[in-house]
Design an enzyme around this catalytic site. Structure first.
Site, PDB file in Angstrom:
ATOM      1  N   SER A 144       5.261  67.311  34.540  1.00 17.31           N
ATOM      2  CA  SER A 144       4.281  68.148  33.564  1.00 17.31           C
ATOM      3  C   SER A 144       4.661  67.985  32.109  1.00 17.31           C
ATOM      4  O   SER A 144       5.754  67.682  32.041  1.00 17.31           O
ATOM      5  CB  SER A 144       3.996  69.663  33.994  1.00 17.31           C
ATOM      6  OG  SER A 144       3.554  70.441  33.247  1.00 17.31           O
ATOM      7  N   TYR A 157       7.242  78.073  37.016  1.00 16.85           N
ATOM      8  CA  TYR A 157       6.610  76.604  36.928  1.00 16.85           C
ATOM      9  C   TYR A 157       7.382  75.683  36.071  1.00 16.85           C
ATOM     10  O   TYR A 157       7.548  74.547  36.618  1.00 16.85           O
ATOM     11  CB  TYR A 157       5.152  76.939  36.513  1.00 16.85           C
ATOM     12  CG  TYR A 157       4.312  75.624  36.515  1.00 16.85           C
ATOM     13  CD1 TYR A 157       3.536  74.981  37.783  1.00 16.85           C
ATOM     14  CD2 TYR A 157       4.081  74.807  35.372  1.00 16.85           C
ATOM     15  CE1 TYR A 157       2.973  73.902  37.625  1.00 16.85           C
ATOM     16  CE2 TYR A 157       3.467  73.606  35.199  1.00 16.85           C
ATOM     17  CZ  TYR A 157       2.746  73.227  36.502  1.00 16.85           C
ATOM     18  OH  TYR A 157       2.018  72.074  36.641  1.00 16.85           O
TER      19      TYR A 157
HETATM   20  P1  NDP Z   1      -5.157  71.574  42.221  1.00 18.63           P
HETATM   21  O1  NDP Z   1      -4.883  73.048  42.452  1.00 18.63           O
HETATM   22  O2  NDP Z   1      -6.495  71.242  41.773  1.00 18.63           O
HETATM   23  O3  NDP Z   1      -4.748  70.699  43.581  1.00 18.63           O
HETATM   24  C1  NDP Z   1      -3.743  70.948  44.351  1.00 18.63           C
HETATM   25  C2  NDP Z   1      -3.760  70.119  45.568  1.00 18.63           C
HETATM   26  O4  NDP Z   1      -2.539  70.223  46.199  1.00 18.63           O
HETATM   27  C3  NDP Z   1      -4.786  70.303  46.448  1.00 18.63           C
HETATM   28  O5  NDP Z   1      -5.264  69.109  47.189  1.00 18.63           O
HETATM   29  C4  NDP Z   1      -4.015  71.198  47.521  1.00 18.63           C
HETATM   30  O6  NDP Z   1      -4.607  71.405  48.715  1.00 18.63           O
HETATM   31  C5  NDP Z   1      -2.649  70.536  47.531  1.00 18.63           C
HETATM   32  N1  NDP Z   1      -1.421  71.463  47.920  1.00 18.63           N
HETATM   33  C6  NDP Z   1      -1.238  72.537  47.414  1.00 18.63           C
HETATM   34  N2  NDP Z   1      -0.354  73.144  48.270  1.00 18.63           N
HETATM   35  C7  NDP Z   1       0.179  72.208  49.059  1.00 18.63           C
HETATM   36  C8  NDP Z   1       0.873  72.208  50.204  1.00 18.63           C
HETATM   37  N3  NDP Z   1       1.861  73.045  50.288  1.00 18.63           N
HETATM   38  N4  NDP Z   1       1.030  71.139  51.309  1.00 18.63           N
HETATM   39  C9  NDP Z   1      -0.049  70.037  50.793  1.00 18.63           C
HETATM   40  N5  NDP Z   1      -0.667  70.000  50.068  1.00 18.63           N
HETATM   41  C10 NDP Z   1      -0.874  71.161  49.062  1.00 18.63           C
HETATM   42  O7  NDP Z   1      -3.944  71.051  41.295  1.00 18.63           O
HETATM   43  P2  NDP Z   1      -3.950  69.837  40.339  1.00 18.63           P
HETATM   44  O8  NDP Z   1      -4.748  68.713  40.548  1.00 18.63           O
HETATM   45  O9  NDP Z   1      -4.230  70.671  38.813  1.00 18.63           O
HETATM   46  O10 NDP Z   1      -2.218  69.487  40.127  1.00 18.63           O
HETATM   47  C11 NDP Z   1      -1.878  68.622  41.071  1.00 18.63           C
HETATM   48  C12 NDP Z   1      -0.286  68.520  40.315  1.00 18.63           C
HETATM   49  O11 NDP Z   1      -0.467  67.956  38.875  1.00 18.63           O
HETATM   50  C13 NDP Z   1       0.573  69.659  40.534  1.00 18.63           C
HETATM   51  O12 NDP Z   1       1.846  69.173  40.804  1.00 18.63           O
HETATM   52  C14 NDP Z   1       0.624  70.166  39.056  1.00 18.63           C
HETATM   53  O13 NDP Z   1       1.989  71.008  38.745  1.00 18.63           O
HETATM   54  C15 NDP Z   1       0.514  68.981  38.436  1.00 18.63           C
HETATM   55  N6  NDP Z   1      -0.135  69.147  36.907  1.00 18.63           N
HETATM   56  C16 NDP Z   1      -1.288  69.514  36.652  1.00 18.63           C
HETATM   57  C17 NDP Z   1      -1.841  69.668  35.279  1.00 18.63           C
HETATM   58  C18 NDP Z   1      -3.231  69.957  35.214  1.00 18.63           C
HETATM   59  O14 NDP Z   1      -3.596  70.217  33.720  1.00 18.63           O
HETATM   60  N7  NDP Z   1      -4.092  70.355  36.165  1.00 18.63           N
HETATM   61  C19 NDP Z   1      -0.897  69.356  34.190  1.00 18.63           C
HETATM   62  C20 NDP Z   1       0.513  68.966  34.573  1.00 18.63           C
HETATM   63  C21 NDP Z   1       0.751  68.809  35.748  1.00 18.63           C
HETATM   64  P3  NDP Z   1      -4.650  72.383  49.890  1.00 18.63           P
HETATM   65  O15 NDP Z   1      -4.533  73.692  49.048  1.00 18.63           O
HETATM   66  O16 NDP Z   1      -5.703  72.147  50.942  1.00 18.63           O
HETATM   67  O17 NDP Z   1      -3.321  72.161  50.692  1.00 18.63           O
END
Ligand code: NDP
Length: 253
Positions: A144, A157
């Site tokens: 990030s 975070y």
């Molecule tokens: P979302 O919340 O939209 O999606 C998160 C995904 O991770 C879902 O598919 C969720 O599905 C899955 N997930 C969460 N916990 C677990 C777990 N314990 N085991 C398996 N799957 C899991 O997040 P984003 O798409 O926004 O973020 C994705 C990544 O990008 C993260 O690492 C975030 O920190 C990073 N990021 C995001 C930014 C942004 O602007 N959005 C900016 C910078 C980094 P489920 O709950 O069904 O498991």
């Protein structure tokens, strides 16, 4: 020779039922990869699989919790046995929890550390152990802009994403000799469910437009190029690099 062609490669993307993970899976599939989507919620995962399959892509699912060591071991074993060797791993699953540090609950700290860091260690190790004897592999960890910089209310975070950056460098250093390239992508601000509170906050969006040299939120499809590059032969001598896709946030004050 097409340096960016992923035909015949199998890619596992964690946290791929929505948001950035889904977009990265879509991108890798568009370059020819077969895809395994991971997340916990099987219904949502199946929706994502069906959407990508409708585009003509070869997509499977593997539902497991990336913070659970036994589930990770069993999940990777099942993928390699039933589908095939994993050529590309994207450690994307992550979470956010917004609370000032003085009030941050210990349970929430433990959960965010497990979700954002333990996952990279657990899935990375389980897959890396299988890539080593094969002498090849690509691992992409999703960091990030918070791998570099803090913002109020998200200190834990920020700590986890700083750790993802350094774990990426450590993994790259240990495994480059086995032909495995480990790199990271550092997304800026993208409109996903993780950022729903910020998207709804007009004052934040105004601040973000001013703070970002590109002047706007990112579209998750703008991560495609970075993901395909780091997953492909085009990055064969790129090790331990964090590629920021952030509209210039980390380039400027
Ligand atoms: P979302 O919340 O939209 O999606 C998160 C995904 O991770 C879902 O598919 C969720 O599905 C899955 N997930 C969460 N916990 C677990 C777990 N314990 N085991 C398996 N799957 C899991 O997040 P984003 O798409 O926004 O973020 C994705 C990544 O990008 C993260 O690492 C975030 O920190 C990073 N990021 C995001 C930014 C942004 O602007 N959005 C900016 C910078 C980094 P489920 O709950 O069904 O498991």
């Amino acid at each position: 020779m097409n340096l960016f062609d992923l035909s015949g490669r199998l890619a596992l993307v964690t946290g791929a039922s929505k948001g950035i993970g889904y977009a990265v899976a879509d991108a890798l599939a568009s370059a020819g990869a077969r895809i395994v989507l991971n997340a916990r919620d099987e219904t949502r995962l199946e929706q994502a699989r069906a959407e990508l399959a409708a585009k003509g892509y070869d997509v499977r699912t593997a539902a497991f919790d990336v913070t659970d060591p036994d589930a990770v071991t069993a999940g990777i074993e099942a993928i390699e046995t039933d589908i095939g060797p994993i050529d590309i791993l994207v450690n994307n699953a992550g979470m956010q929890h917004r609370t000032p540090l003085q009030d941050f609950p210990l349970e929430a700290w433990r959960k965010i550390v497990a979700t954002n860091i333990d996952s990279v260690y657990l899935v990375g190790q389980a897959v890396g152990r299988r890539m080593i004897p094969r002498g090849r592999g690509k691992i992409i960890n999703i960091g990030s802009v918070q791998s570099e910089m803090a913002r109020p209310g998200i200190a834990p975070y920020t700590a986890t994403k700083g750790a993802v950056k350094m774990l990426t460098k450590g993994m790259a250093t240990d495994w480059a000799r086995y032909g495995i390239q480990v790199n990271g992508i550092g997304p800026g601000y993208f409109k996903t469910e993780l950022n729903a509170a910020l998207v709804a906050d007009e004052a934040f969006s105004g601040w973000l437009a001013n703070r970002t040299p590109a002047g706007r939120w990112g579209d998750v499809q703008e991560l495609a190029g970075a993901a395909i590059f780091l997953a492909s032969d085009a990055s064969s001598f790129v090790n331990g690099h964090i590629l920021y896709v952030d509209g210039g946030i980390t380039a400027s004050l």
